[in-house]
Design an enzyme around this catalytic site. Sequence first.
Site, PDB file in Angstrom:
ATOM      1  N   CYS A 111       0.824  -1.265   0.036  1.00  0.00           N
ATOM      2  CA  CYS A 111      -0.078   0.228  -0.076  1.00  0.00           C
ATOM      3  C   CYS A 111       1.063   1.575  -0.180  1.00  0.00           C
ATOM      4  O   CYS A 111       1.586   1.810  -0.837  1.00  0.00           O
ATOM      5  CB  CYS A 111      -0.520   0.307   1.156  1.00  0.00           C
ATOM      6  SG  CYS A 111      -1.931   1.087   0.726  1.00  0.00           S
ATOM      7  N   HIS A 216      -3.731  -5.410   0.196  1.00  0.00           N
ATOM      8  CA  HIS A 216      -2.829  -5.635   1.802  1.00  0.00           C
ATOM      9  C   HIS A 216      -3.201  -7.205   1.971  1.00  0.00           C
ATOM     10  O   HIS A 216      -4.091  -7.467   2.758  1.00  0.00           O
ATOM     11  CB  HIS A 216      -3.939  -4.697   2.558  1.00  0.00           C
ATOM     12  CG  HIS A 216      -3.621  -3.529   2.897  1.00  0.00           C
ATOM     13  ND1 HIS A 216      -2.923  -3.114   3.479  1.00  0.00           N
ATOM     14  CD2 HIS A 216      -4.621  -2.108   2.444  1.00  0.00           C
ATOM     15  CE1 HIS A 216      -2.697  -1.268   3.995  1.00  0.00           C
ATOM     16  NE2 HIS A 216      -3.660  -1.455   2.424  1.00  0.00           N
ATOM     17  N   GLU A 218      -1.453  -8.749   4.180  1.00  0.00           N
ATOM     18  CA  GLU A 218      -1.216  -9.092   5.620  1.00  0.00           C
ATOM     19  C   GLU A 218      -3.045  -9.109   6.545  1.00  0.00           C
ATOM     20  O   GLU A 218      -3.093  -9.526   7.482  1.00  0.00           O
ATOM     21  CB  GLU A 218      -0.326  -8.012   6.310  1.00  0.00           C
ATOM     22  CG  GLU A 218      -0.948  -6.817   6.710  1.00  0.00           C
ATOM     23  CD  GLU A 218      -1.426  -5.632   5.526  1.00  0.00           C
ATOM     24  OE1 GLU A 218      -1.137  -5.654   4.349  1.00  0.00           O
ATOM     25  OE2 GLU A 218      -1.972  -4.475   5.388  1.00  0.00           O
TER      26      GLU A 218
END
Length: 241
Positions: A111, A216, A218
């Site tokens: 990001c 994202h 994660e």
Amino acid sequence: MARGRKPKIGITPNYDYEKDVISINRGYCDAIQKSGGLGIILPLNEDMDFLQSIIQECDGFLLSGGSDVDAKYYGEVNLPVNGRISPIRDRVELFIAKKAIEDNKPVMGICRGIQIMNVAMGGSLYQDIYSQIKDKEILKHFQDAPKWYPTHEIYIEKGSRVREIMGLERLEVNSFHHQAVKDLAPGMKATSRTYDGIIESIEYSGHRFAIGVQWHPELMWQRDPVFLNLFAELVDEASKF
Ligand code: MN
């Protein structure tokens, strides 16, 4: 690197100026651990000698998500649409990204991280895709849905590293950004886009592993293990460094 030693991955955190607190979403740290790496949260410090020493200790880097980049770093003035800026993160992360790319050390940007990587090498950003792109319809890139939930599809370039790592031509991902890569830095390639043309991943040509993604992973790997692939590849490359 010595055989059997886990590669150290330096992870850049957020910094809250009001509270004077460094913080990081667990998903980044757990993904590195799950991939066999030693995730280390980097202290944000503007002392360049100190920073240089920390950098030397790391075998790879993970540039995390966060606030907007000061537009001066890509030769523009800050418009009202540019959001919150973190001066210390800009300085530290632009330095790390440039150094990692120059030294052929593995680095992944997520990001804000993809944006930092592009700016560090001389590229630019849209300060706000909605007010600066007028000639086409732009998708919803700041989703109003659970963080792990994919809300748009990306098309991944054949022959790119991301295509090889994810093993897919089309991929549904989450999206939490109002900015995006505009002009690519010299040496940087766009390797995936949404149908509105917004760049969703980049990689640096000729580098062992310098990849930025706009989504994202994660926040997604816990439900869909394919999103762990990127972290696993980062750790694997770092173990060879
Ligand atoms: Mn997006």
